[in-house]
Design a protein around this motif. Structure first.
Motif, PDB file in Angstrom:
ATOM      1  N   ALA A 148       0.837  -1.200   0.000  1.00  0.00           N
ATOM      2  CA  ALA A 148       0.000   0.000   0.000  1.00  0.00           C
ATOM      3  C   ALA A 148       0.866   1.242   0.000  1.00  0.00           C
ATOM      4  N   SER A 149       1.934   1.155   0.764  1.00  0.00           N
ATOM      5  CA  SER A 149       2.825   2.315   0.841  1.00  0.00           C
ATOM      6  C   SER A 149       3.466   2.581  -0.519  1.00  0.00           C
ATOM      7  N   VAL A 150       3.933   1.494  -1.178  1.00  0.00           N
ATOM      8  CA  VAL A 150       4.552   1.662  -2.502  1.00  0.00           C
ATOM      9  C   VAL A 150       3.552   2.259  -3.476  1.00  0.00           C
ATOM     10  N   TRP A 151       2.341   1.717  -3.415  1.00  0.00           N
ATOM     11  CA  TRP A 151       1.307   2.180  -4.344  1.00  0.00           C
ATOM     12  C   TRP A 151       0.990   3.655  -4.096  1.00  0.00           C
ATOM     13  N   SER A 152       0.793   3.991  -2.814  1.00  0.00           N
ATOM     14  CA  SER A 152       0.405   5.369  -2.515  1.00  0.00           C
ATOM     15  C   SER A 152       1.513   6.330  -2.931  1.00  0.00           C
ATOM     16  N   TRP A 153       2.750   5.920  -2.731  1.00  0.00           N
ATOM     17  CA  TRP A 153       3.835   6.820  -3.149  1.00  0.00           C
ATOM     18  C   TRP A 153       3.904   6.927  -4.673  1.00  0.00           C
TER      19      TRP A 153
END
Lengths: 355, 238
Positions: free
Chosen positions: B40-45
């Motif tokens: 999720a973090s990778v995607w959001s960034w």
């Protein structure tokens, strides 16, 4: 195509790379946790002031409050009393009180047990124990001179317990001598009622052998007394008080308090002369906070007040006098009771000081 | 538990406090949570980077287009130069409206009566399309921002649960035994917050940017439709 997508939407690549970098950084930074420095184990310490220590009272440490008269819990009255010298009591060696010879008691206890010696002997034996206890008294050195014979006979009473026939003759020997000490120490014999009473059963040994109802009773009664872990003491006391097992706070006895009051007043008298014409009814009471060396720890304060117009001036002069007298000379022996006199009230009665 | 075992366990615990150790020791569920949150973090960034670039690009294009549009250049020429290639933002609005205009006059000007309304409609649709393009995936950021902490918390609760179960099993409550489990459990919450905080901040910022761009597009659309309706009236009158 892929390249164009990357150029237009580089988000995933940038984000992925960024996260990879953060992860690597995290792996490096968190590779090992710094262990805490070994720390010394903390020891709980209660600060007990000197005065607290002095005021340790007897009681139970788990109790919440100190009773009016701090005493340890006592469930039963003990037969033996442990005499503790009070801290203030003068201690000096006193001659030991005379104690009764143990041999006599031993005789009395053991006498019933042995199989009865020949009938003639017992009546005689019954007689000897009485005189023996008295003469055997350790203290009576003078008596020893008078009763050399009984002293010699001391060993004699013991043998009778043994059924050996050889020794029995010896028992008979003391018999004739006994009467003499009796006459001499009649008064003592009368005092020593116990030895007289106890030998009595031994007189009845003869009948016992045949049939003695007392024997049955003794058999029935020959049980250990019920044991209990209850604490014993001089007086029964069921309410516990806060304190320690061995605390024994020094308390200024009323007599000592009077003496100390007199000492202080005497010193005050040298500093204070009540204003002339002072109403003798005006008696300021001054509270002094004293250090152990007798100096003032704080300014003296007035405890009472009065509507008398002269009171103010008398009181002020009294306070001044207390300050002037300041280091009071408190005798050494009162040091122990410092807790009791560190706050000291003095009634400054003008009439007393005038006189 | 004999002392040697305890000591070894403690040593192991000390050795395994690295990030990787925290992850690897965790329960399967906690691992899943951690991986999900990391994704999720990778995607959001990724979204944050893409959107930031997109908004920058869009703003630049709008500036340039407005400059050209108000430079006095003939709209016909401008249309010819823009129609041949894919455009976005204000240019897209302009091209859509001009195309409708051109079509209306191609047949000898018979369909001029409600041309102004049609152009308005076309502009509205174009604005909607553009705003949608700008705002796409912002909802993902919002979701990540609000849900990540809970997901992380779930991992933490699960990890602490397993910790306590192992305490109960080993009947040993020494901190050395408890600490690794708690640490790995808290790690899940840490990742959750790590993902959520930038997502929330970026969502708010990007949302504001999108609203600003939308406002600008609407403003241009109004002005352009005004110009076009004046042209229509002049031609009808002529």
């Amino acid at each position: 195509m892929a390249l164009r997508f990357l150029r237009q939407q580089p988000g995933f690549m940038v984000s992925g790379l960024g996260h990879a970098a953060v992860l690597v950084a995290g792996l490096v930074a968190f590779s090992s946790a710094k262990p805490f420095d070994d720390q010394q184990e903390a020891i709980a310490v209660d600060v007990v002031s000197e005065s607290d220590l002095r005021e340790l009272t007897r009681g139970t440490p788990t109790e919440k409050k100190v009773a009016e008269k701090p005493r340890p819990v006592v469930d039963r009255q003990s037969e033996k009393v442990e005499e503790r010298p009070k801290p203030g009591d003068a201690q000096r060696d006193a001659p030991a009180p005379p104690s009764r010879p143990q041999t006599a008691e031993a005789d009395q206890q053991e006498a019933p047990k042995p199989p009865a010696p020949p009938p003639p002997a017992p009546p005689q034996q019954a007689m000897p124990p009485k005189p023996q206890p008295a003469p055997a008294a350790e203290t009576a050195e003078k008596q020893a001179e008078e009763k050399p014979e009984p002293a010699r006979t001391e060993p004699a009473p013991q043998p009778p317990k043994r059924p050996d026939i050889a020794e029995k003759p010896q028992q008979q020997r003391p018999e004739p001598k006994k009467p003499e000490p009796k006459r001499e120490d009649l008064a003592k014999l009368i005092e020593d009622t116990k030895p007289q009473e106890k030998p009595a059963p031994s007189r009845s040994r003869e009948p016992e052998r045949k049939f003695n109802p007392n024997d049955i009773r003794k058999l029935l009664e020959s049980k250990d007394k019920p044991q209990s872990a209850a604490s014993t003491g001089q007086e029964v006391n069921r309410t516990a008080s806060l304190g320690t097992r061995h605390g024994n706070a020094a308390r200024l006895s009323p007599a000592d308090a009077d003496i100390l009051g007199g000492i202080v007043r005497e010193q005050l008298a040298q500093c204070w002369s009540p204003p002339p014409g002072a109403n003798p009814q005006v008696k300021p009471i001054v509270r002094m906070s004293l250090n152990p060396d007798g100096s003032l720890r704080a300014m003296p304060t007035l405890v009472n007040s009065s509507s008398d117009p002269a009171f103010r001036s008398v009181a002020d002069s009294a306070l001044r006098a207390v300050r002037r007298c300041a280091p009071f000379r408190i005798p050494e022996r009162f040091q122990l009771f410092y807790a009791d006199w560190q706050e000291w009230n003095v009634i400054l009665d003008p009439s007393e000081f005038l006189g | 538990m004999d002392p040697a075992e305890v000591t070894q366990g403690a040593l192991q615990a000390v050795n395994e406090v690295s990030l990787w150790g925290l992850f690897w020791q965790a329960h399967f569920v906690v691992k899943l949570v951690m991986l999900g949150l990391l994704g999720a973090s990778v995607w959001s960034w990724a979204i944050i980077v893409d959107k930031t670039l997109l908004f920058m690009r869009t703003r630049r294009q709008m500036d340039r287009f407005e400059e050209v549009f108000w430079s006095g250049q003939s709209l016909e020429e401008l249309y010819r130069s823009l129609a041949s290639r894919p455009v976005s933002g204000m240019a897209a609005l302009f091209v859509a409206a001009m195309r409708e205009w051109k079509r209306s006059f191609e047949g000898g000007g018979r369909a001029v009566a409600s041309l102004a309304q049609r152009i308005d409609k076309v502009l509205d649709v174009s604005i909607q399309r553009e705003v949608e393009r700008l705002e796409s995936k912002l909802l993902v950021l919002a979701t990540i921002g609000s849900a990540s902490p809970f997901i992380g918390l779930f991992g933490t609760v699960w990890g602490i649960m397993t910790s306590f179960r192992s305490i109960a099993a080993s009947k040993n409550t020494s901190l050395a035994v408890v600490a690794p489990g708690i640490a790995e459990a808290l790690f899940a919450t840490a990742i959750g917050l790590f993902a959520a905080i930038p997502a929330v901040i970026a969502y708010n910022r990007l949302q504001a940017e999108a609203a600003k761009a939308q406002g600008r597009l609407e403003g241009f659309a109004d002005e352009f439709s005004a110009i076009l309706s004046r042209q229509i009236d002049e031609r009808v009158a002529a």
